[in-house]
Design a protein around this motif. Structure first.
Motif, short mmCIF file in Angstrom:
data_model
loop_
_atom_site.label_atom_id
_atom_site.label_comp_id
_atom_site.label_asym_id
_atom_site.label_seq_id
_atom_site.Cartn_x
_atom_site.Cartn_y
_atom_site.Cartn_z
N ALA A 262 0.83 -1.21 0.00
CA ALA A 262 0.00 0.00 0.00
C ALA A 262 0.86 1.25 0.00
CB ALA A 262 -0.93 0.00 1.21
N ARG A 263 2.07 1.14 0.51
CA ARG A 263 2.99 2.29 0.54
C ARG A 263 3.41 2.70 -0.86
NH1 ARG A 263 6.08 3.83 5.15
NH2 ARG A 263 6.55 6.02 4.85
N GLN A 264 3.35 1.75 -1.81
CA GLN A 264 3.82 2.00 -3.17
C GLN A 264 2.71 2.52 -4.10
OE1 GLN A 264 7.10 1.68 -3.34
NE2 GLN A 264 6.99 0.90 -1.22
N ILE A 265 1.48 2.58 -3.61
CA ILE A 265 0.36 2.99 -4.47
C ILE A 265 0.03 4.46 -4.22
CG2 ILE A 265 -2.09 2.62 -5.00
CD1 ILE A 265 -1.68 -0.32 -4.20
N THR A 266 0.18 5.27 -5.24
CA THR A 266 -0.07 6.71 -5.12
C THR A 266 -1.57 7.00 -5.17
OG1 THR A 266 2.04 7.22 -6.17
CG2 THR A 266 0.37 8.97 -6.14
N VAL A 267 -2.01 7.89 -4.30
CA VAL A 267 -3.40 8.37 -4.29
C VAL A 267 -3.36 9.85 -4.66
CG1 VAL A 267 -5.46 8.75 -2.90
CG2 VAL A 267 -4.09 6.68 -2.55
N GLN A 268 -3.96 10.20 -5.80
CA GLN A 268 -3.87 11.56 -6.31
C GLN A 268 -4.63 12.57 -5.44
OE1 GLN A 268 -1.85 12.47 -8.62
NE2 GLN A 268 -1.24 10.39 -9.21
N ASN A 269 -5.78 12.16 -4.96
CA ASN A 269 -6.63 13.07 -4.17
C ASN A 269 -7.00 12.43 -2.82
OD1 ASN A 269 -7.06 15.26 -6.22
ND2 ASN A 269 -7.94 13.53 -7.36
N PRO A 270 -6.08 12.43 -1.86
CA PRO A 270 -6.31 11.75 -0.58
C PRO A 270 -7.56 12.24 0.16
CG PRO A 270 -4.00 12.33 -0.81
CD PRO A 270 -4.72 12.99 -1.93
N TYR A 271 -7.80 13.56 0.14
CA TYR A 271 -8.97 14.07 0.85
C TYR A 271 -10.27 13.53 0.26
CZ TYR A 271 -5.90 17.43 3.19
OH TYR A 271 -4.91 18.00 3.94
N GLU A 272 -10.31 13.44 -1.06
CA GLU A 272 -11.50 12.90 -1.71
C GLU A 272 -11.70 11.43 -1.34
OE1 GLU A 272 -11.52 13.47 -5.90
OE2 GLU A 272 -11.33 15.67 -5.80
N GLU A 273 -10.61 10.68 -1.31
CA GLU A 273 -10.70 9.27 -0.95
C GLU A 273 -11.14 9.10 0.50
OE1 GLU A 273 -9.99 6.17 -3.00
OE2 GLU A 273 -10.91 7.88 -4.03
N ILE A 274 -10.59 9.91 1.39
CA ILE A 274 -10.98 9.85 2.80
C ILE A 274 -12.45 10.18 2.96
CG2 ILE A 274 -10.70 11.04 5.01
CD1 ILE A 274 -7.67 11.21 4.35
N THR A 275 -12.91 11.21 2.24
CA THR A 275 -14.32 11.60 2.32
C THR A 275 -15.22 10.50 1.76
OG1 THR A 275 -13.75 13.95 2.12
CG2 THR A 275 -16.03 13.31 1.62
N ARG A 276 -14.81 9.92 0.64
CA ARG A 276 -15.62 8.86 0.02
C ARG A 276 -15.74 7.65 0.95
NH1 ARG A 276 -14.73 4.36 -3.25
NH2 ARG A 276 -12.46 4.68 -3.31
N TYR A 277 -14.61 7.24 1.49
CA TYR A 277 -14.66 6.08 2.39
C TYR A 277 -15.37 6.41 3.70
CZ TYR A 277 -11.66 3.04 -0.40
OH TYR A 277 -11.16 2.22 -1.39
N GLY A 278 -15.14 7.65 4.17
CA GLY A 278 -15.80 8.05 5.41
C GLY A 278 -17.31 8.03 5.31
N LYS A 279 -17.82 8.50 4.18
CA LYS A 279 -19.27 8.46 3.97
C LYS A 279 -19.76 7.03 3.82
CE LYS A 279 -19.77 13.09 2.00
NZ LYS A 279 -20.15 13.90 0.81
N LYS A 280 -18.93 6.19 3.21
CA LYS A 280 -19.29 4.78 3.06
C LYS A 280 -19.41 4.11 4.42
CE LYS A 280 -17.92 0.81 0.23
NZ LYS A 280 -16.89 0.31 -0.73
N ALA A 281 -18.56 4.53 5.36
CA ALA A 281 -18.59 3.98 6.72
C ALA A 281 -19.60 4.71 7.60
CB ALA A 281 -17.21 4.07 7.35
N ARG A 282 -20.26 5.72 7.03
CA ARG A 282 -21.25 6.52 7.76
C ARG A 282 -20.64 7.20 8.98
NH1 ARG A 282 -26.74 2.74 7.47
NH2 ARG A 282 -26.83 2.64 5.19
N LEU A 283 -19.41 7.71 8.80
CA LEU A 283 -18.79 8.47 9.87
C LEU A 283 -19.45 9.84 9.98
CD1 LEU A 283 -14.98 7.77 9.27
CD2 LEU A 283 -16.59 6.48 10.68
N SER A 284 -19.50 10.35 11.18
CA SER A 284 -20.03 11.70 11.38
C SER A 284 -19.08 12.71 10.77
CB SER A 284 -20.20 11.99 12.87
OG SER A 284 -18.94 12.05 13.50
N GLU A 285 -19.57 13.92 10.52
CA GLU A 285 -18.71 14.96 9.95
C GLU A 285 -17.58 15.30 10.92
OE1 GLU A 285 -16.99 17.05 7.28
OE2 GLU A 285 -18.87 15.98 6.84
N LYS A 286 -17.85 15.23 12.21
CA LYS A 286 -16.83 15.50 13.21
C LYS A 286 -15.73 14.44 13.14
CE LYS A 286 -16.14 16.12 18.18
NZ LYS A 286 -16.81 16.14 19.52
#
Length: 343
Positions: A262-286
């Motif tokens: 996983a260290r070798q795989i580049t993520v171009q837009n980390p914030y977008e990925e975090i937001t996408r996964y966070g919503k998938k997990a139904r995390l609160s905005e906080k």
């Protein structure tokens, strides 16, 4: 025994001392009564206080539908006498089913320091924290697992959560954001509840030294050991748990290898990925904001960096179950990212 350290020995000694004070009492629910000081009494039961968890279990057992424990606790705060009248009325009218009261202290001798920790089915088979830890100790003594350090030892009235790290499994993933060696290790979690809150579990995981966080493997893929306390043979549990501890460490090596990938795989837009996964997990905005802030600590634009943002967040959660759940979700994020790269 392996290099257990003083902390492991202290926990083992404490569990051994507590075991001598434990007693299980089977009694019908409608045979007990509550006093205005929130102590409970019964002919087969003696006199004791209840933990919040045990009182909640009692409220769930009186009728076919649950009584609201928070209502009665608030009523006790407002008017202890009226609380006792109301609670005893329900206990008298209740189902009267036999339940196993898991106690610690001098139950039956009228001492107020006696404590009911859980109210469980009479078919609940005790397999306590000392049983679980003794199995791990036996495996360690046998030499079938590497030397270990105990990194998390969280035990309360409701649950035991232990995380063991194995120094000989170290993988160095280069330099961290602050110039330190990024050292990662195979770990193993042992989880148990003596009062019906969770099953007996042995989970492969990993441990990252630089930020003391970890990640639990997905149950389906890595074959967690998970056994409820109903209809079990403790001797069989001993054998199965021993095998699962050894197996879990081997599975942890595979997880550690994936962590390196996983260290070798580049993520171009980390914030977008975090937001996408966070919503998938139904995390609160906080919570999602906290994940983003934890990402910013290292700002590693890789799949590893995204996963680590979730595990850093999990590390600081007060609830053990919430921590485990978020670490499991981080494992899912990593596996999905690796599969997407491979396809």
């Amino acid at each position: 025994m392996s290099n257990a350290g003083e902390r492991f020995k202290e926990i083992l000694a404490k569990l051994e001392a507590e075991e001598k004070r434990k007693k299980d009492v089977v009694a019908p629910i409608n045979s007990i009564r509550v006093n205005p000081d929130f102590t409970f009494e019964g002919a087969d039961f003696g006199k004791a206080k209840f933990t919040d968890h045990a009182f909640g279990q009692l409220c769930n057992t009186v009728y076919k539908y649950p009584l609201p424990p928070e209502y009665f606790k608030n009523l006790f705060e407002d008017d202890p006498e009226w609380f006792a009248v109301q609670m005893n009325r329900h206990l008298e009218k209740g189902k009267g089913l036999d339940r196993k009261f898991r106690t610690i202290g001098n139950i039956g001798e009228g001492n107020h320091d006696s404590l009911v920790r859980g109210v469980v089915s009479k078919n609940f088979i005790p397999y306590d924290n000392l049983d679980t830890l003794s199995v791990f100790e036996d495996v360690a003594r046998s030499g079938k697992i590497p030397e270990f350090d105990l990194k998390i030892g969280d035990i309360n009235d409701n649950r035991m959560f232990l995380r063991f790290m194995f120094p000989d499994t170290e993988r160095n993933f280069g330099r961290s954001y602050d110039g330190q060696d990024d050292r990662n290790f195979v770990a193993l979690d042992l989880i148990n509840s003596e009062v019906g809150l969770t099953s007996i579990m042995a989970n492969p995981s990993i441990y990252r030294l630089i930020c003391t966080n970890g990640m639990v493997a997905k149950e389906a893929e890595y074959g967690w050991y998970k056994q409820r306390h109903i209809h079990i043979d403790p001797l069989q549990v001993n054998m199965d748990l021993k095998k699962s501890i050894v197996h879990g460490i081997e599975m942890g090596k595979d997880i550690l290898g994936k962590f390196g990938q996983a260290r070798q795989i580049t993520v171009q837009n980390p914030y977008e990925e975090i937001t996408r996964y966070g919503k998938k997990a139904r995390l609160s905005e906080k919570m999602l904001k906290t994940v983003r802030e934890n990402y910013d600590i290292e700002a590693d634009k890789s799949l590893f960096g995204v996963v680590n943002a979730f595990t850093r967040t999990a590390r600081d959660l007060k609830s053990v179950q919430a921590r485990i759940d978020l670490e499991k979700f981080a494992s899912k994020v990593m596996d999905e990212g690796l599969k997407a790269k491979a396809s």
